[in-house]
Design a protein around this motif. Structure first.
Motif, short mmCIF file in Angstrom:
data_model
loop_
_atom_site.label_atom_id
_atom_site.label_comp_id
_atom_site.label_asym_id
_atom_site.label_seq_id
_atom_site.Cartn_x
_atom_site.Cartn_y
_atom_site.Cartn_z
N CYS A 244 29.60 -53.37 -61.96
CA CYS A 244 30.01 -52.50 -63.07
C CYS A 244 31.29 -51.76 -62.69
O CYS A 244 31.37 -51.16 -61.61
CB CYS A 244 28.90 -51.50 -63.39
SG CYS A 244 29.35 -50.40 -64.75
N HIS B 112 32.25 -49.03 -63.61
CA HIS B 112 32.09 -47.57 -63.55
C HIS B 112 31.79 -47.12 -62.13
O HIS B 112 32.57 -46.41 -61.52
CB HIS B 112 30.97 -47.12 -64.51
CG HIS B 112 30.68 -45.66 -64.40
ND1 HIS B 112 29.42 -45.16 -64.18
CD2 HIS B 112 31.51 -44.58 -64.46
CE1 HIS B 112 29.47 -43.83 -64.12
NE2 HIS B 112 30.74 -43.47 -64.30
N ALA B 113 30.66 -47.55 -61.58
CA ALA B 113 30.29 -47.08 -60.23
C ALA B 113 29.75 -48.20 -59.37
O ALA B 113 29.12 -47.94 -58.34
CB ALA B 113 29.29 -45.93 -60.31
N GLY B 114 29.98 -49.43 -59.77
CA GLY B 114 29.72 -50.55 -58.87
C GLY B 114 28.31 -51.09 -58.85
O GLY B 114 27.99 -51.93 -58.00
N PHE B 115 27.44 -50.66 -59.76
CA PHE B 115 26.08 -51.21 -59.76
C PHE B 115 26.08 -52.65 -60.28
O PHE B 115 27.01 -53.06 -60.99
CB PHE B 115 25.15 -50.35 -60.63
CG PHE B 115 24.70 -49.08 -59.94
CD1 PHE B 115 23.40 -48.95 -59.46
CD2 PHE B 115 25.58 -48.02 -59.76
CE1 PHE B 115 22.99 -47.79 -58.81
CE2 PHE B 115 25.18 -46.86 -59.11
CZ PHE B 115 23.88 -46.74 -58.64
N CYS C 27 24.54 -51.75 -68.60
CA CYS C 27 24.43 -51.46 -67.16
C CYS C 27 23.19 -50.61 -66.92
O CYS C 27 22.98 -49.60 -67.60
CB CYS C 27 25.68 -50.72 -66.69
SG CYS C 27 25.57 -50.26 -64.94
N ALA D 109 22.54 -48.60 -64.60
CA ALA D 109 22.75 -47.32 -63.93
C ALA D 109 23.04 -46.19 -64.91
O ALA D 109 22.31 -45.20 -64.98
CB ALA D 109 23.87 -47.44 -62.91
N HIS D 110 24.10 -46.33 -65.70
CA HIS D 110 24.48 -45.21 -66.58
C HIS D 110 24.74 -45.66 -68.02
O HIS D 110 25.32 -44.92 -68.80
CB HIS D 110 25.73 -44.51 -66.03
CG HIS D 110 25.65 -44.19 -64.58
ND1 HIS D 110 26.37 -44.87 -63.62
CD2 HIS D 110 24.89 -43.29 -63.92
CE1 HIS D 110 26.08 -44.39 -62.42
NE2 HIS D 110 25.18 -43.44 -62.57
N GLY D 111 24.40 -46.91 -68.33
CA GLY D 111 24.41 -47.32 -69.74
C GLY D 111 25.71 -47.88 -70.29
O GLY D 111 25.82 -48.09 -71.50
N SER D 112 26.71 -48.14 -69.47
CA SER D 112 27.91 -48.80 -70.01
C SER D 112 27.51 -50.16 -70.59
O SER D 112 26.59 -50.81 -70.09
CB SER D 112 28.95 -49.03 -68.91
OG SER D 112 29.49 -47.82 -68.49
N PRO E 27 30.04 -44.99 -69.80
CA PRO E 27 31.19 -44.31 -69.18
C PRO E 27 32.20 -45.21 -68.47
O PRO E 27 33.24 -44.70 -68.04
CB PRO E 27 30.53 -43.38 -68.16
CG PRO E 27 29.24 -44.05 -67.80
CD PRO E 27 28.78 -44.73 -69.06
S1 FES Z 1 27.55 -48.04 -62.76
FE1 FES Z 1 27.46 -48.98 -64.67
S2 FES Z 1 27.56 -47.38 -66.07
FE2 FES Z 1 27.66 -46.41 -64.16
#
Ligand code: FES
Length: 213
Positions: free
Chosen positions: A169, A171-174, A190, A192-195, A208
Motif C-alpha cells: 500500500c 500509504h504505509a506499506g501494508f 487496504c 490497515a487504514h482503508g485506502s 489516506p
Molecule cells: S497502509 Fe494502506 S491505508 Fe494505510
C-alpha cells in the motif's frame, strides 16, 4: 537480430519541443550523439543506437515489440504526457524498458547512463518470476509473486482478465492483497487504514493513500 554493439547514440522519435533540448543536453553531457527522426517509419537504415526514445502510443505497441526483438541491447525508453495506467502497462509488456512521464525522462535516462558507465550494463535482462497460484477459480486474488526484486506482487482476476500490481500500500506499506475485494467494482480495500484502489487500473479511489498503485 542485431549483433553489433550499440552505438553511443540516442535516437529520438518525434520532435517534441520540450523533450528534444533536454535530451540534447543529456547526450552532450555523456558524450553521445543524438539524432532525431520524425516517426518510426524513418528508422530504417539508422545505426543500432544505445537508446531509442519513443512516445507512448497505442498505435506503436507492435512497433515496440518488433524493435525490441531486433535490438535487444538497445534501451527502449517511452515517454507519455499523462499517466494512463493501462497504456503504460501495455507499452512495458510490448517491450519498452522504461515508461515514464515526459518531465522525468531526461533524469531517468541520466541515472541509466550513470549505471551503464559504472556497471557496463544499460539494458537489464527481463526475468520470468514464478507465480504462487492460489486455489481460486473465481474473481479476486489468484496468485502472488513474493520474491520479486522490487517487492511482492499480487495477481487478481477480474472479469476474466489478470491484473498484477505491487502488493504494497502506498500509504504505509501494508500488504494490500489481504484486504477486502469487491468483484463488482474491482476495488480492493487496504486492511490497515482503508485506502481503496482499482486493481486493474491501479487508480486510487479513496485515501489516506495519496498515490495509485
Ligand atoms: S497502509 Fe494502506 S491505508 Fe494505510
Amino acid at each position: 537480430m542485431a549483433t553489433t554493439q550499440p552505438e553511443r547514440q540516442i535516437l529520438v522519435v518525434g520532435n517534441d519541443p520540450v523533450l528534444l533540448p533536454r535530451l540534447q543536453q543529456l547526450a552532450a553531457a555523456h558524450r553521445m550523439a543524438l539524432q532525431m527522426v520524425p516517426g518510426p517509419e524513418h528508422l530504417k537504415g539508422t545505426e543500432n543506437p544505445a537508446i531509442l526514445v519513443v512516445p507512448v502510443s497505442r498505435q506503436l505497441l507492435d512497433f515496440y515489440a518488433r524493435w525490441k526483438d531486433a535490438h535487444p541491447d538497445c534501451l527502449l525508453a517511452a515517454w507519455a504526457d499523462a499517466p494512463e495506467h493501462e497504456l503504460w502497462v501495455g507499452a512495458s509488456a510490448a517491450g519498452c524498458d522504461l515508461v515514464v512521464n515526459k518531465g522525468a525522462l531526461d533524469l531517468v535516462l541520466a541515472e541509466q547512463l550513470q549505471a551503464w558507465q559504472a556497471q557496463g550494463v544499460l539494458v537489464q535482462p527481463r526475468r520470468r518470476l514464478p507465480v504462487k497460484r492460489l486455489a481460486n477459480p473465481g474473481e479476486g486474488l489468484v496468485g502472488r509473486v513474493p520474491d520479486a526484486p522490487d517487492g511482492p506482487i499480487a495477481v487478481f482476476r477480474l472479469e476474466g482478465r489478470l491484473c498484477a500490481f505491487r502488493d504494497v500500500c502506498p500509504h504505509a506499506g501494508f500488504s494490500l492483497s489481504d484486504g477486502a475485494f469487491d468483484a463488482d467494482s474491482g476495488i480492493l480495500t487496504c486492511p490497515a487504514h482503508g485506502s481503496q484502489f482499482q486493481v486493474c487500473t491501479g487508480a486510487r479511489m479513496r485515501g489516506p493513500a495519496d498515490f495509485p498503485i
